[in-house]
Design an enzyme around this catalytic site. Structure first.
Site, PDB file in Angstrom:
ATOM      1  N   THR A 100      24.967 -61.027 -42.553  1.00 12.76           N
ATOM      2  CA  THR A 100      24.750 -59.662 -42.063  1.00 12.76           C
ATOM      3  C   THR A 100      25.121 -58.698 -43.180  1.00 12.76           C
ATOM      4  O   THR A 100      26.290 -58.631 -43.582  1.00 12.76           O
ATOM      5  CB  THR A 100      25.630 -59.378 -40.830  1.00 12.76           C
ATOM      6  OG1 THR A 100      25.360 -60.361 -39.833  1.00 12.76           O
ATOM      7  CG2 THR A 100      25.352 -57.990 -40.272  1.00 12.76           C
ATOM      8  N   LYS A 155      19.731 -56.104 -36.794  1.00 14.54           N
ATOM      9  CA  LYS A 155      21.084 -56.660 -36.648  1.00 14.54           C
ATOM     10  C   LYS A 155      22.119 -55.533 -36.549  1.00 14.54           C
ATOM     11  O   LYS A 155      23.120 -55.645 -35.831  1.00 14.54           O
ATOM     12  CB  LYS A 155      21.380 -57.582 -37.830  1.00 14.54           C
ATOM     13  CG  LYS A 155      22.776 -58.152 -37.880  1.00 14.54           C
ATOM     14  CD  LYS A 155      23.053 -59.226 -36.834  1.00 14.54           C
ATOM     15  CE  LYS A 155      24.531 -59.608 -36.869  1.00 14.54           C
ATOM     16  NZ  LYS A 155      24.862 -60.773 -36.108  1.00 14.54           N
ATOM     17  N   LYS A 176      33.113 -54.744 -41.481  1.00 14.34           N
ATOM     18  CA  LYS A 176      32.116 -54.576 -42.559  1.00 14.34           C
ATOM     19  C   LYS A 176      30.762 -54.163 -41.973  1.00 14.34           C
ATOM     20  O   LYS A 176      30.114 -53.238 -42.471  1.00 14.34           O
ATOM     21  CB  LYS A 176      32.030 -55.920 -43.323  1.00 14.34           C
ATOM     22  CG  LYS A 176      30.903 -56.150 -44.280  1.00 14.34           C
ATOM     23  CD  LYS A 176      29.751 -56.978 -43.727  1.00 14.34           C
ATOM     24  CE  LYS A 176      30.044 -58.336 -43.181  1.00 14.34           C
ATOM     25  NZ  LYS A 176      28.911 -59.088 -42.680  1.00 14.34           N
TER      26      LYS A 176
HETATM   27  P1  NAP Z   1      33.140 -67.212 -42.713  1.00 14.51           P
HETATM   28  O1  NAP Z   1      33.488 -68.294 -41.768  1.00 14.51           O
HETATM   29  O2  NAP Z   1      34.214 -66.326 -43.212  1.00 14.51           O
HETATM   30  O3  NAP Z   1      32.360 -67.879 -43.949  1.00 14.51           O
HETATM   31  C1  NAP Z   1      31.962 -67.103 -45.037  1.00 14.51           C
HETATM   32  C2  NAP Z   1      31.246 -67.991 -46.038  1.00 14.51           C
HETATM   33  O4  NAP Z   1      30.800 -67.192 -47.137  1.00 14.51           O
HETATM   34  C3  NAP Z   1      32.151 -69.087 -46.631  1.00 14.51           C
HETATM   35  O5  NAP Z   1      31.400 -70.254 -46.819  1.00 14.51           O
HETATM   36  C4  NAP Z   1      32.566 -68.452 -47.950  1.00 14.51           C
HETATM   37  O6  NAP Z   1      32.959 -69.391 -48.932  1.00 14.51           O
HETATM   38  C5  NAP Z   1      31.262 -67.791 -48.340  1.00 14.51           C
HETATM   39  N1  NAP Z   1      31.432 -66.746 -49.359  1.00 14.51           N
HETATM   40  C6  NAP Z   1      32.087 -65.583 -49.251  1.00 14.51           C
HETATM   41  N2  NAP Z   1      32.017 -64.879 -50.393  1.00 14.51           N
HETATM   42  C7  NAP Z   1      31.284 -65.617 -51.245  1.00 14.51           C
HETATM   43  C8  NAP Z   1      30.842 -65.433 -52.583  1.00 14.51           C
HETATM   44  N3  NAP Z   1      31.150 -64.322 -53.274  1.00 14.51           N
HETATM   45  N4  NAP Z   1      30.112 -66.409 -53.169  1.00 14.51           N
HETATM   46  C9  NAP Z   1      29.793 -67.519 -52.474  1.00 14.51           C
HETATM   47  N5  NAP Z   1      30.180 -67.759 -51.201  1.00 14.51           N
HETATM   48  C10 NAP Z   1      30.915 -66.816 -50.590  1.00 14.51           C
HETATM   49  O7  NAP Z   1      32.052 -66.224 -42.079  1.00 14.51           O
HETATM   50  P2  NAP Z   1      30.954 -66.524 -40.937  1.00 14.51           P
HETATM   51  O8  NAP Z   1      31.548 -66.171 -39.616  1.00 14.51           O
HETATM   52  O9  NAP Z   1      30.322 -67.846 -41.175  1.00 14.51           O
HETATM   53  O10 NAP Z   1      29.915 -65.339 -41.265  1.00 14.51           O
HETATM   54  C11 NAP Z   1      28.968 -65.437 -42.336  1.00 14.51           C
HETATM   55  C12 NAP Z   1      27.962 -64.305 -42.194  1.00 14.51           C
HETATM   56  O11 NAP Z   1      27.312 -64.398 -40.919  1.00 14.51           O
HETATM   57  C13 NAP Z   1      28.613 -62.908 -42.257  1.00 14.51           C
HETATM   58  O12 NAP Z   1      27.741 -62.010 -42.913  1.00 14.51           O
HETATM   59  C14 NAP Z   1      28.776 -62.539 -40.781  1.00 14.51           C
HETATM   60  O13 NAP Z   1      28.813 -61.132 -40.603  1.00 14.51           O
HETATM   61  C15 NAP Z   1      27.530 -63.192 -40.193  1.00 14.51           C
HETATM   62  N6  NAP Z   1      27.621 -63.571 -38.761  1.00 14.51           N
HETATM   63  C16 NAP Z   1      28.746 -64.139 -38.234  1.00 14.51           C
HETATM   64  C17 NAP Z   1      28.772 -64.494 -36.872  1.00 14.51           C
HETATM   65  C18 NAP Z   1      29.982 -65.129 -36.227  1.00 14.51           C
HETATM   66  O14 NAP Z   1      30.048 -65.153 -34.976  1.00 14.51           O
HETATM   67  N7  NAP Z   1      30.913 -65.702 -36.968  1.00 14.51           N
HETATM   68  C19 NAP Z   1      27.633 -64.273 -36.080  1.00 14.51           C
HETATM   69  C20 NAP Z   1      26.499 -63.721 -36.663  1.00 14.51           C
HETATM   70  C21 NAP Z   1      26.495 -63.378 -38.009  1.00 14.51           C
HETATM   71  P3  NAP Z   1      34.473 -69.966 -48.942  1.00 14.51           P
HETATM   72  O15 NAP Z   1      34.452 -71.150 -48.043  1.00 14.51           O
HETATM   73  O16 NAP Z   1      34.720 -70.299 -50.358  1.00 14.51           O
HETATM   74  O17 NAP Z   1      35.388 -68.864 -48.448  1.00 14.51           O
END
Ligand code: NAP
Length: 290
Positions: free
Chosen positions: A95, A170, A238
């Protein structure tokens, strides 16, 4: 197109999405910034771990990305660009802002590939069950080529328009999530103050007009004082900052977003890595969780 899929970003959302792609036999390789996460998942799924993001692009013609925020998406796009070939499709499930989607698309097209912004909704439960709603921006013909991949991770795929239209949709979704979080946490704190059995409240009102996904999935955990993500508060913060900036550009006000950002600001330091339902802490201060 015979999709050879690579997945970059194996967090709460990316890991189960990658797992579903592996079960469908489409996943070739993965990469994650923290290598141990990639190695653990790749071992479980019997797929390769690429040494670098460009390594994913070298073996895959569809690259799915699901990382935290705007700068992370752009960093990943820069890192994969060297490996992108003419028929490569990059699908970003993170997102981020419309502007970032447009910048990412330009970078990918400069290297001969195609780009779709394809943010998702449905939470980690939807990612695991492959029932995500996917809001897509980009060329319709690119979506048609990517559809067999998207159909593995989601159950509702909507083409919203040109590049950025997926992220704009979104943003609308995230405003709704802010309102739902405010309503559910405030109502349950009210129920707590009234001395009600909150488990029973959640059960009965979920069956009526006030029932919703967040109440059903996060209500029972928040009233027990459990806030494991789920969806991290700092990620929704964010998203809401993106919505606030878009609203300013459009000349409209989003008071609900302004209030929620102020509330989240109070929680970010100690509780930013918790689920957004941690807002319940503010609504029910100093009281033992039911
Ligand atoms: P998360 O569990 O915090 O995972 C974030 C991922 O991004 C991790 O694999 C992290 O790597 C990677 N990352 C962060 N910065 C990076 C960089 N500079 N270079 C390469 N990899 C990087 O987050 P999430 O909940 O999966 O969410 C991911 C996205 O989906 C976000 O944009 C969020 O807003 C969106 N989203 C989330 C949900 C939800 O319910 N969780 C629902 C819809 C959409 P590391 O493992 O090294 O930290």
């Amino acid at each position: 197109m015979n999709p050879r899929v690579g997945f970059i970003g194996l967090g709460a959302m990316g890991a189960p999405m990658a797992e579903n792609l592996a079960k469908a036999g489409l996943l070739q390789c993965v990469w994650n910034r923290t290598p141990s996460k990639a190695q653990t998942l790749a071992g479980k799924l019997s797929v390769e771990v690429a040494a670098t993001p460009a390594g994913v692009a070298k073996v895959c013609n569809v690259i799915c990305i699901c990382v935290s925020e705007d700068r992370d998406v752009l960093a990943v796009i820069d890192a994969i660009s060297l490996g992108i070939e003419a028929d490569t499709i990059v699908i970003d499930h993170s997102t981020v802002s419309v502007n970032t989607a447009v910048a990412a698309a330009e970078k990918v097209r400069d290297h001969g590939g195609e780009f779709l912004d394809a943010p998702v909704s449905g939470g980690v439960e939807g990612a695991r069950a492959a029932t995500l709603a996917i809001m897509v921006g980009g060329k319709p013909e690119t979506l048609e080529r990517a559809r067999p991949v998207l159909e593995i991770v989601g159950s509702r795929i909507a083409h919203m328009g040109d590049t950025g239209a997926g992220q704009a949709t979104k943003a609308v979704n995230q405003v709704l999530c802010a309102g739902i979080n405010q309503a559910v946490t405030e109502a349950l704190a009210f129920g707590h103050a009234l001395g009600l059995d909150l488990e029973k409240v959640i059960d009965v009102v979920s069956q009526g007009a006030a029932g919703n996904w967040f109440l059903e999935k996060r209500g029972p955990t928040m009233v027990r004082g459990r806030f494991e993500p789920g969806f991290k508060l700092n990620l929704h913060h964010k998203d809401l900052r993106i919505c606030q900036a878009m609203a300013r550009e459009t000349g409209i006000s989003l008071p609900l977003v302004d209030t929620t950002l102020k509330d989240y600001q109070k929680l970010l330091g100690d509780h930013g890595e918790e689920d957004i339902s941690t807002l319940y802490r503010l609504k029910n201060p100093g009281k033992p969780m039911a």
